[in-house]
Design a protein around this motif. Structure first.
Motif, short mmCIF file in Angstrom:
data_model
loop_
_atom_site.label_atom_id
_atom_site.label_comp_id
_atom_site.label_asym_id
_atom_site.label_seq_id
_atom_site.Cartn_x
_atom_site.Cartn_y
_atom_site.Cartn_z
N GLY A 176 0.78 -1.23 0.00
CA GLY A 176 0.00 0.00 0.00
C GLY A 176 0.81 1.27 0.00
O GLY A 176 0.36 2.29 0.50
N GLY A 177 2.02 1.23 -0.55
CA GLY A 177 2.73 2.46 -0.79
C GLY A 177 3.53 3.07 0.34
O GLY A 177 4.74 3.04 0.32
N ARG A 178 2.87 3.60 1.34
CA ARG A 178 3.62 4.37 2.32
C ARG A 178 4.45 3.50 3.26
O ARG A 178 4.16 2.35 3.51
N SER A 179 5.50 4.13 3.79
CA SER A 179 6.40 3.46 4.71
C SER A 179 5.92 3.65 6.14
O SER A 179 5.33 4.67 6.46
N VAL A 180 6.17 2.67 6.99
CA VAL A 180 5.90 2.86 8.40
C VAL A 180 7.20 2.64 9.16
O VAL A 180 8.05 1.88 8.73
N PHE A 181 7.32 3.37 10.25
CA PHE A 181 8.55 3.34 11.03
C PHE A 181 8.26 2.83 12.44
O PHE A 181 7.18 3.03 12.96
N GLU A 182 9.26 2.18 13.03
CA GLU A 182 9.15 1.81 14.44
C GLU A 182 10.53 1.95 15.05
O GLU A 182 11.54 1.84 14.35
N LEU A 183 10.57 2.20 16.35
CA LEU A 183 11.85 2.24 17.02
C LEU A 183 12.49 0.88 16.82
O LEU A 183 11.85 -0.15 17.00
N THR A 184 13.74 0.86 16.44
CA THR A 184 14.41 -0.42 16.21
C THR A 184 14.36 -1.24 17.48
O THR A 184 14.84 -0.81 18.52
N PRO A 185 13.73 -2.39 17.41
CA PRO A 185 13.57 -3.21 18.61
C PRO A 185 14.85 -3.98 18.92
O PRO A 185 15.62 -4.32 18.03
N GLU A 186 15.06 -4.21 20.21
CA GLU A 186 16.19 -5.03 20.64
C GLU A 186 16.09 -6.38 19.95
O GLU A 186 17.02 -6.86 19.32
N ASP A 187 14.95 -6.96 20.14
CA ASP A 187 14.69 -8.29 19.64
C ASP A 187 14.05 -8.21 18.27
O ASP A 187 12.97 -7.66 18.10
N HIS A 188 14.72 -8.76 17.28
CA HIS A 188 14.18 -8.76 15.93
C HIS A 188 12.83 -9.50 15.88
O HIS A 188 12.63 -10.46 16.59
N HIS A 189 11.96 -9.01 15.03
CA HIS A 189 10.69 -9.70 14.83
C HIS A 189 10.13 -9.40 13.45
O HIS A 189 10.58 -8.48 12.78
N ASP A 190 9.15 -10.17 13.05
CA ASP A 190 8.48 -9.94 11.79
C ASP A 190 7.05 -9.51 12.08
O ASP A 190 6.67 -9.39 13.24
N HIS A 191 6.27 -9.27 11.02
CA HIS A 191 4.94 -8.69 11.22
C HIS A 191 3.84 -9.45 10.51
O HIS A 191 4.04 -10.00 9.44
N ILE A 192 2.68 -9.40 11.12
CA ILE A 192 1.48 -9.89 10.47
C ILE A 192 0.48 -8.73 10.52
O ILE A 192 0.26 -8.14 11.57
N VAL A 193 -0.03 -8.36 9.36
CA VAL A 193 -0.85 -7.16 9.23
C VAL A 193 -2.29 -7.55 8.88
O VAL A 193 -2.51 -8.35 7.97
N CYS A 223 -8.41 -4.04 9.28
CA CYS A 223 -8.38 -2.93 10.24
C CYS A 223 -7.00 -2.31 10.39
O CYS A 223 -6.84 -1.32 11.08
N GLY A 224 -6.01 -2.91 9.77
CA GLY A 224 -4.68 -2.32 9.83
C GLY A 224 -3.85 -2.70 11.05
O GLY A 224 -2.72 -2.26 11.20
N LYS A 225 -4.43 -3.49 11.92
CA LYS A 225 -3.71 -3.89 13.12
C LYS A 225 -2.43 -4.64 12.75
O LYS A 225 -2.39 -5.40 11.80
N ILE A 226 -1.38 -4.43 13.51
CA ILE A 226 -0.12 -5.10 13.25
C ILE A 226 0.30 -5.90 14.48
O ILE A 226 0.35 -5.37 15.58
N ARG A 227 0.55 -7.19 14.27
CA ARG A 227 1.00 -8.04 15.36
C ARG A 227 2.42 -8.46 15.03
O ARG A 227 2.75 -8.67 13.87
N GLU A 228 3.25 -8.59 16.06
CA GLU A 228 4.63 -8.99 15.80
C GLU A 228 4.84 -10.44 16.21
O GLU A 228 4.13 -10.97 17.06
N PHE A 229 5.82 -11.05 15.60
CA PHE A 229 6.17 -12.41 16.02
C PHE A 229 7.61 -12.70 15.66
O PHE A 229 8.23 -11.98 14.87
N CYS A 266 -7.72 -10.43 11.01
CA CYS A 266 -7.59 -10.80 12.42
C CYS A 266 -8.93 -11.28 12.98
O CYS A 266 -9.98 -11.09 12.37
N GLU A 267 -8.86 -11.89 14.14
CA GLU A 267 -10.06 -12.47 14.77
C GLU A 267 -11.23 -11.50 14.83
O GLU A 267 -12.34 -11.81 14.41
N GLU A 268 -10.97 -10.30 15.38
CA GLU A 268 -12.04 -9.32 15.54
C GLU A 268 -12.72 -9.01 14.21
O GLU A 268 -13.94 -8.92 14.13
N CYS A 269 -11.91 -8.83 13.18
CA CYS A 269 -12.49 -8.49 11.89
C CYS A 269 -13.25 -9.67 11.29
O CYS A 269 -14.24 -9.48 10.58
#
Lengths: 140, 140
Positions: free
Chosen positions: B75-92, B96-102, B133-136
């Motif tokens: 979807g084009g735009r970039s999103v930023f997050e503070l670089t986490p100590e522990d690397h993880h990936d994302h499920i979007v 609803c746009g919710k982002i969960r990490e794993f 996601c479940e809610e949706c």
DNA sequence: CTAGTTGCAAATCATTTGCACTTGC
DNA sequence: GCAAGTGCAAATGATTTGCAACTAG
């Protein structure tokens, strides 16, 4: 050669010159992953100019029909490839842009398990590795 | 509260009001993943208007300093997050746009093996799952 | 014939950049 | 004081859209 026409009809798209031409480009190009602009340039070279806007429209329609898959690699623009029978992921050389494909059963299985565990019904995924390929490591 | 100043100095960046403010937004927002525009709007709400161009510049500098990580989801735009100590990936969640990490050790290991096998020195990777996601699933 | 398609130019969107002005140290 | 940082507006690059002209079925 009329095989493209079948594909288009099957997708519910009227058979037009631009659509046939674009499909041929995608099928015959040695590059399997092309941006809209790559397709446009290939069209220009093959004497069959088609408006860039139409290239975008057609690629988007193909995507909607499932004939083509869009990838959003790093760096803004989208690249398209004919939807492959066999699913695969990509590793992109950030130096020369080369794209290699791979498939890993273990990763695929884990993805599904993880999504389930988090309560998501997974519809799609992208997994892209970025690095420097052998040639580029040697080259520079 | 001056901890941001330390972070900025450590990154070799002059301590300026916009930079401190943006860092605070990133640290204190309940949303861990924000687009440049999200940050800009948060800034406006907190009475500390900063030019959107500056938001982009600062986020890019933070990325360069490794303080922030940029993601290119669909979807084009970039999103930023503070670089986490522990690397993880994302499920979007595409609804609803919710982002969960794993994080999954098995996948991480396989990625490295695959890259090696293909002759790539891996510098980065992105692995994003997209789904509902479940809610949706319940909601609509 | 006529709904779907195309071309072109203008519009959008996210992001970047030029430049005169301000600020941290 | 001066180099670094900022604001604003204009530039950019990718993609989309409005609309009048065209074409497949």
């Amino acid at each position: 050669m009329g095989s493209e026409n079948q594909e288009l009809r099957k997708a519910g798209l009227k058979v037009t010159l631009p659509r046939v031409k674009i499909l041929q480009i995608l099928e015959n190009s040695e590059r399997k992953h092309m941006s809209a602009d790559d397709v446009y340039l290939a069209l220009v070279e093959s004497e069959q100019e088609v408006g860039l806007a139409t290239v975008y429209r057609v690629l988007t329609q193909f995507e909607g029909a499932g004939m083509v898959t869009r990838h959003n690699f790093e760096g803004g623009r989208s690249v398209f490839e004919l939807t492959p029978e066999d699913h695969h992921d990509h590793i992109v050389c950030t130096s020369c842009g080369k794209i290699r494909e791979f498939f890993d059963e273990i990763i695929e299985d884990r993805q599904v398990e993880i999504a389930e565990k988090l309560g998501f019904r997974i519809t799609d995924h992208s997994m892209n590795l970025y690095g420097i390929c052998e040639e580029c490591q040697a080259g520079s």
